[in-house]
Write an enzyme that holds these catalytic residues in place. Sequence first.
Site: not given
Ligand code: NAD
Length: 264
Positions: A20, A66, A93, A156, A163, A194
């Site tokens: 993550s 959440v 999240i 996306y 976003k 992830t």
């Molecule tokens: P991840 O799956 O490791 O993390 C996503 C998290 O969201 C998880 O821990 C999950 O439990 C949590 N979540 C989802 N629904 C939820 C709810 N109802 N209540 C509480 N928690 C909840 O994936 P990640 O890629 O580390 O994502 C983290 C953030 O980074 C996200 O906002 C994602 O959009 C953003 N992001 C990811 C990337 C990528 O390429 N992975 C790129 C840019 C931004």
Amino acid sequence: MKGLMEGKRGLVMGVANDHSIAWGIAKAVADHGGELAFTYQGEQFGRRVKPLAESVGSTHIYPCDVEDDASMDSLFAKIADDWGQLDFLVHAIAFSNRAELKGRFVDTSRDNFVRTMVISCFSFTDIMRRAAPLMSPGASALTLTYAGSTRVMPNYNVMGVAKAGLEASVRYLASDFGTAGIRVNAISAGPVRTLAGSGVSDARLMFNYQRANSPLRRAVTISDVGGAALYLLSDLSAAVTGEIHFVDSGYSTVSMPRLEMLKR
Ligand code: NAD
């Protein structure tokens, strides 16, 4: 530089496992002396998050969904009891129905549109309303976004719209809390492998394409995001708020694929 976060206590929301992005941030903050609390979504994630939290010396590990007001209220009541203060907060999240992260955006269902917006966008505001009373001048909040907010990325879809709303929320929250000395920023990360990232169709293709066409020609790691987060969460960025900071190997600065790729 080692003690950059010394004396600061913060909450990290969104660790699912050691891949993550939130975990990359937590490690960077812990390495620099920050004290951490973690949330997890449901017992299944809890079993993964607890040992990770313990490995950085945290004993503050709380459940939080959440979508559930009571769970957020109880989280901040516990933090108020345990710590009485919060110097930083990380919101990492997001969720959308995987089936709708492919095909046409126009086919997004109302139910998934609303759920995606609530979890991936509104939750940051919902959390900040509860967190701010525990924050003092100098506190810093951070969320995670992606460039699909301002430009169309294949598959996306509704997450790009969420976003866009999240990035606008960052600016409005920065304005709301500016006079209280609380800063609010976002990191726009390049693709990282992830759990959430793998929910996007053809994620591997997008990952390889962005890596091959970014100025640095390399993928972004969770420790890259951790380093940038350290800056935004610490006093190093004391005059930075309402900012969307790219950590994407420079991909967002490029307007077309490298010519040699087109000649293939
Ligand atoms: P991840 O799956 O490791 O993390 C996503 C998290 O969201 C998880 O821990 C999950 O439990 C949590 N979540 C989802 N629904 C939820 C709810 N109802 N209540 C509480 N928690 C909840 O994936 P990640 O890629 O580390 O994502 C983290 C953030 O980074 C996200 O906002 C994602 O959009 C953003 N992001 C990811 C990337 C990528 O390429 N992975 C790129 C840019 C931004």
